[in-house]
Design a protein around this motif. Sequence first.
Motif, PDB file in Angstrom:
ATOM      1  N   LYS A  62      73.019   6.410  34.455  1.00  0.00           N
ATOM      2  CA  LYS A  62      73.389   6.860  35.792  1.00  0.00           C
ATOM      3  C   LYS A  62      73.329   5.684  36.757  1.00  0.00           C
ATOM      4  O   LYS A  62      72.724   4.659  36.458  1.00  0.00           O
ATOM      5  N   SER A  63      73.963   5.864  37.902  1.00  0.00           N
ATOM      6  CA  SER A  63      74.143   4.724  38.807  1.00  0.00           C
ATOM      7  C   SER A  63      73.536   4.934  40.181  1.00  0.00           C
ATOM      8  O   SER A  63      73.582   6.032  40.726  1.00  0.00           O
ATOM      9  N   VAL A  64      73.033   3.846  40.734  1.00  0.00           N
ATOM     10  CA  VAL A  64      72.717   3.768  42.161  1.00  0.00           C
ATOM     11  C   VAL A  64      73.715   2.794  42.779  1.00  0.00           C
ATOM     12  O   VAL A  64      74.287   1.954  42.087  1.00  0.00           O
ATOM     13  N   SER A  65      73.908   2.928  44.073  1.00  0.00           N
ATOM     14  CA  SER A  65      74.885   2.076  44.747  1.00  0.00           C
ATOM     15  C   SER A  65      74.423   0.625  44.794  1.00  0.00           C
ATOM     16  O   SER A  65      73.294   0.324  45.158  1.00  0.00           O
ATOM     17  N   PHE A  66      75.309  -0.276  44.393  1.00  0.00           N
ATOM     18  CA  PHE A  66      75.024  -1.711  44.504  1.00  0.00           C
ATOM     19  C   PHE A  66      75.015  -2.136  45.967  1.00  0.00           C
ATOM     20  O   PHE A  66      74.186  -2.934  46.381  1.00  0.00           O
ATOM     21  N   HIS A  67      75.952  -1.578  46.750  1.00  0.00           N
ATOM     22  CA  HIS A  67      76.110  -2.023  48.135  1.00  0.00           C
ATOM     23  C   HIS A  67      75.112  -1.378  49.090  1.00  0.00           C
ATOM     24  O   HIS A  67      74.682  -2.002  50.058  1.00  0.00           O
ATOM     25  N   ASP A  68      74.764  -0.127  48.855  1.00  0.00           N
ATOM     26  CA  ASP A  68      73.862   0.566  49.788  1.00  0.00           C
ATOM     27  C   ASP A  68      72.574   0.935  49.071  1.00  0.00           C
ATOM     28  O   ASP A  68      72.525   1.912  48.330  1.00  0.00           O
ATOM     29  N   ARG A  69      71.557   0.123  49.309  1.00  0.00           N
ATOM     30  CA  ARG A  69      70.277   0.398  48.662  1.00  0.00           C
ATOM     31  C   ARG A  69      69.335   1.001  49.686  1.00  0.00           C
ATOM     32  O   ARG A  69      68.749   0.315  50.500  1.00  0.00           O
ATOM     33  N   GLY A  70      69.250   2.318  49.646  1.00  0.00           N
ATOM     34  CA  GLY A  70      68.486   3.029  50.665  1.00  0.00           C
ATOM     35  C   GLY A  70      67.074   3.339  50.218  1.00  0.00           C
ATOM     36  O   GLY A  70      66.632   2.922  49.148  1.00  0.00           O
ATOM     37  N   PRO A  71      66.366   4.076  51.073  1.00  0.00           N
ATOM     38  CA  PRO A  71      64.959   4.420  50.806  1.00  0.00           C
ATOM     39  C   PRO A  71      64.761   5.137  49.464  1.00  0.00           C
ATOM     40  O   PRO A  71      63.748   4.949  48.812  1.00  0.00           O
ATOM     41  N   GLU A  72      65.755   5.934  49.041  1.00  0.00           N
ATOM     42  CA  GLU A  72      65.621   6.647  47.779  1.00  0.00           C
ATOM     43  C   GLU A  72      65.582   5.685  46.593  1.00  0.00           C
ATOM     44  O   GLU A  72      64.855   5.884  45.625  1.00  0.00           O
ATOM     45  N   HIS A  73      66.378   4.624  46.698  1.00  0.00           N
ATOM     46  CA  HIS A  73      66.385   3.597  45.657  1.00  0.00           C
ATOM     47  C   HIS A  73      65.049   2.845  45.665  1.00  0.00           C
ATOM     48  O   HIS A  73      64.410   2.687  44.626  1.00  0.00           O
TER      49      HIS A  73
END
Lengths: 209, 209
Positions: free
Chosen positions: B40-51
């Motif tokens: 599964k993926s997290v955003s490369f460009h937007d690394r927010g508090p959840e990440h």
Amino acid sequence: MTEPLTIWTYDWVPPGPRGHVRDIRLRWACEEAGLTYDVKSVSFHDRGPEHFARQPFGQVPFIEDGDITIFESGACLLYLARKSEKLMPRDPKGEAATLEWTIAALNSIEMVSVPWWFIGLSKDANNPLEGWLLQRLQHLDAVLAQREWLAAGQFTVADILMTDALRVPKVRAAGEFPALRSYIDRACARPAFQRAYDGQMAHFAAGDR
Amino acid sequence: MTEPLTIWTYDWVPPGPRGHVRDIRLRWACEEAGLTYDVKSVSFHDRGPEHFARQPFGQVPFIEDGDITIFESGACLLYLARKSEKLMPRDPKGEAATLEWTIAALNSIEMVSVPWWFIGLSKDANNPLEGWLLQRLQHLDAVLAQREWLAAGQFTVADILMTDALRVPKVRAAGEFPALRSYIDRACARPAFQRAYDGQMAHFAAGDR
């Protein structure tokens, strides 16, 4: 009766690194857990094939425990952590948290802080790793502003490694990170750290003779 | 029926790092051991508090396995190693050897090779970490001249980490270390590596759309 385990370190080091040779991590863990240990020495000046056979990079520390020998301070700590839940909780979640923060100390913090420190020995300004170091410390500071210890709500081997990485004077002085500083102070105020520190200082002082 | 574990990585990265993002280490381990996994993926460009809540340094990979989440590729590999003796033998000596070489890859090799590589991005000559890197590689070459795999006479997670550290093109090309080069080639020739590599390349190519 169990044989005590043996921590191997150098017989002597120059004054500079005293208090920071990595056997202190192992001493500290044993002191926290109440594990009996001996300390034995290899020559600092003459690192022969016998030393490299036990530590392939010619470094210290390594431990002997019965017929097991193991090098790399991080590996030794994870090995010791299996011996006492004072060093790592026994539930799978707590163990996973201890493991991830142990590796974070070695591969997210020290991978930047140690080379940054090394470059700083010969170069005062424009250290090419400075920005990267400050970014890592800032992330860590944000975590430690929210908790007393890194993993599982208790002091673990991850805190031993992280503290030892951060208490290097130049690293401790880098940037303005209040949560990091009080974490270092809190960890180093533990009697087990003090006994480990005094033990290492006495060991190398004895090597002066 | 067990839920497959989930490897989290970025949704996309620029062409440069493709094939080298550290989720490949986890894919490779799962492929070796025959463990089922989702990606599964997290955003490369937007690394927010959840990440950051799951990876405090804003990096990848991390894994989810039931109610356990764990970050740091080295920690994930040691966690996966408990699931299959194809990744780590089950006897105490073999486990200790796997552990020490796993940490050696992270804290004796990558602690020098990664910052050396990073500095090399902006500086062609006089890399201040060059001498240290070559010394470490030389010691490792001497070990690998004598054995096929690092620990316990079998392929382990230590070989996954060490190979992935060494196969970085600039690191592979540093110095003249024939045993290191044939070790890298031997490890990367394993079908499990190739499946992991192809999987990562396809994942990031899909992110281009």
